[in-house]
Design an enzyme around this catalytic site. Structure first.
Site, PDB file in Angstrom:
ATOM      1  N   ARG A   1       0.825  -1.219   0.000  1.00 50.94           N
ATOM      2  CA  ARG A   1       0.000   0.000   0.000  1.00 50.94           C
ATOM      3  C   ARG A   1       0.855   1.263   0.000  1.00 50.94           C
ATOM      4  NH1 ARG A   1      -3.867  -2.944   3.437  1.00 50.94           N
ATOM      5  NH2 ARG A   1      -2.626  -2.346   5.248  1.00 50.94           N
TER       6      ARG A   1
ATOM      7  N   GLY B   1      -0.337  -7.764  22.218  1.00 50.16           N
ATOM      8  CA  GLY B   1      -0.372  -7.948  20.773  1.00 50.16           C
ATOM      9  C   GLY B   1      -0.785  -9.329  20.320  1.00 50.16           C
TER      10      GLY B   1
ATOM     11  N   LYS C   1      -9.333 -22.576   9.431  1.00 51.13           N
ATOM     12  CA  LYS C   1      -8.185 -23.487   9.373  1.00 51.13           C
ATOM     13  C   LYS C   1      -8.645 -24.944   9.377  1.00 51.13           C
ATOM     14  CE  LYS C   1      -5.337 -20.076  11.796  1.00 51.13           C
ATOM     15  NZ  LYS C   1      -4.753 -19.685  13.099  1.00 51.13           N
TER      16      LYS C   1
END
Length: 439
Positions: A46, A189, A207
């Protein structure tokens, strides 16, 4: 001199940057192992101006993923943008139709469009490799597709989401609530700002859909999976599980039954003696039950830039070697359709926690309702907190937790029995039910 494999990378986030680094660092080893050099010749992302800590000089910058996929100077497209639709889908489709090979870590796209893309790979001769889409550095795709090609699989199950495993581990070890552990996972995180895709089981389901196809030769069918998350799990459930010899994990399970392939994602009690019960924190694990062999358990990091990049580069190495395995282990037209197995017919043991009203006849009523549904009890535990008498609330004793472990029974029988117990008004609140998965 053999011509190098020319790689184009779409997406330079954490994983993309690690892939560039790894190819540069392992260049000589890759050449020795594959018989040809591997070279990153083009990239796109991007932002071109963003600082990424890698040297991209000498590498072409494509204007977008579609241009990269169409570039005649690129032999292998590596898609690391994510998302189940465009631009990832169009880029991969374009590359495959041009006869190029594709490597991707995009589980959402493979779960939704994997069959279409696999057919394009078959028709035009390229590879479609997606080892990194499930459990990152754990080579479970290769194990099912190639390592166990001659083995009949009866069940594949595992811990496929590190966020949920981290939360359940902290809850068990420190007695913390689900909300407390989720906030900590976000701070570290391990969980997204919007963690719903992980904690409600949808990441695991995508998955599992891929693993089930590889294990049983069925079409990828995420919508055929029963999905339940972990937000209802309380510290008292984990404590009770430990005392009864179990541990709670969010599992994705695909199993061959007489009724077809059952696929489900839900919190599960597993025996502490099992390999899967020993897997703590953000680690992932997959257990494969095959005919004539003991269970195989693969354990390792299921996420993270370095772990995912490792799987991506391994797939690139296969492309460089000229390996063109069927993406799902069989030609697409040989993959069987599968329907969603009704969860009501699931058969197994159950953990049931009830808040029973502390008055005469309650236990007998509960036992009667279970017996009416032919449910046999393996164990029952009823005790007041800290061994004391229950506290009085407005002159009445507060409800007392009653924990039941059943022998194998059907899911619909459990629900019918608990609905009858609720109608009898001998319990307060909603019963907690957790399925038990035996070794």
């Amino acid at each position: 001199m053999v011509a190098p494999l020319r790689v184009g990378i779409a997406g330079l986030g954490t994983v993309g940057v690690e892939v560039v680094r790894l190819i540069e660092r392992q260049g000589r080893v890759l050449t020795e192992r594959t018989g040809r050099p591997v070279k990153v010749v083009a990239v796109t992302a991007r932002s071109k101006a963003k600082k990424r800590g890698i040297d991209l000089s000498g590498i072409t910058w494509a204007k977008d993923a579609l241009a990269l996929a169409s570039d005649p100077e690129v032999d292998c497209l590596v898609e690391l943008m994510g998302g189940a639709g465009d631009p990832a889908l169009s880029a991969i489709d374009t590359a495959l139709k041009a006869g190029k090979s594709v490597v991707t870590a995009n589980k959402a796209l493979i779960a939704k469009h994997g069959l279409k893309l696999a057919k394009a790979a078959e028709k035009h001769g390229g590879a479609l490799n997606f080892e990194a889409a499930v459990c990152a550095a754990i080579p479970v795709i290769k194990t099912l597709r190639e390592g166990l090609a001659g083995t009949g699989i009866s069940r594949v199950y595992g811990i496929l989401n590190g966020t949920c495993n981290y939360i359940l581990t902290r809850m068990e070890q420190e007695g913390l609530s689900f909300d407390e552990c989720l906030k900590d996972a976000q701070r570290l995180g391990y969980a997204e700002a919007d963690p719903s895709f992980d904690i409600h089981g949808h990441d695991t389901a995508q998955k599992l859909a891929i693993l089930a196809s590889l294990a049983f030769g069925t079409q990828v069918a995420e919508k055929s999976i029963y999905v339940e998350g972990i937000s209802s799990i309380a510290p008292e459930d984990l404590k009770a599980a430990a005392e009864l010899g179990y541990r709670v994990k969010l599992l994705g399970v695909a199993v061959r039954t007489a009724k077809g392939i059952e696929q489900r994602v839900h919190p599960t009690m597993v025996p502490k003696s099992s390999s899967i019960a020993q897997v703590m924190g953000v680690t992932n694990a997959v257990t494969i039950d095959g005919e004539g062999i003991p269970p195989i358990t693969l354990v390792g990091p299921g996420a993270g830039g370095a772990a995912t990049a490792s799987a991506v580069v391994a797939d690139i190495a296969d492309v460089a070697r000229g390996i063109r395995a069927a993406p799902f282990g069989r030609p697409v037209d040989k993959l069987r359709a599968t329907e969603k197995a009704p969860m009501e017919r699931h058969e197994g043991g159950y953990y049931i926690r009830l808040m029973a009203r502390d008055h005469a006849g309650t236990a007998a009523t509960i036992a009667t309702r279970l017996a009416e549904q032919k449910i046999s009890i393996e164990s029952i535990v009823q005790r007041h907190p800290n061994g004391s008498e229950p506290p009085k609330t407005a002159g009445k004793s507060a409800p007392v937790p009653v924990i039941l472990i059943t022998y194998a029974t059907h899911e619909d029988a459990v629900h019918r029995a608990l609905q009858a117990v609720q109608r009898d008004k001998v319990i307060s609140g909603k019963p907690q039910v957790i399925r038990i998965e035996k070794n």
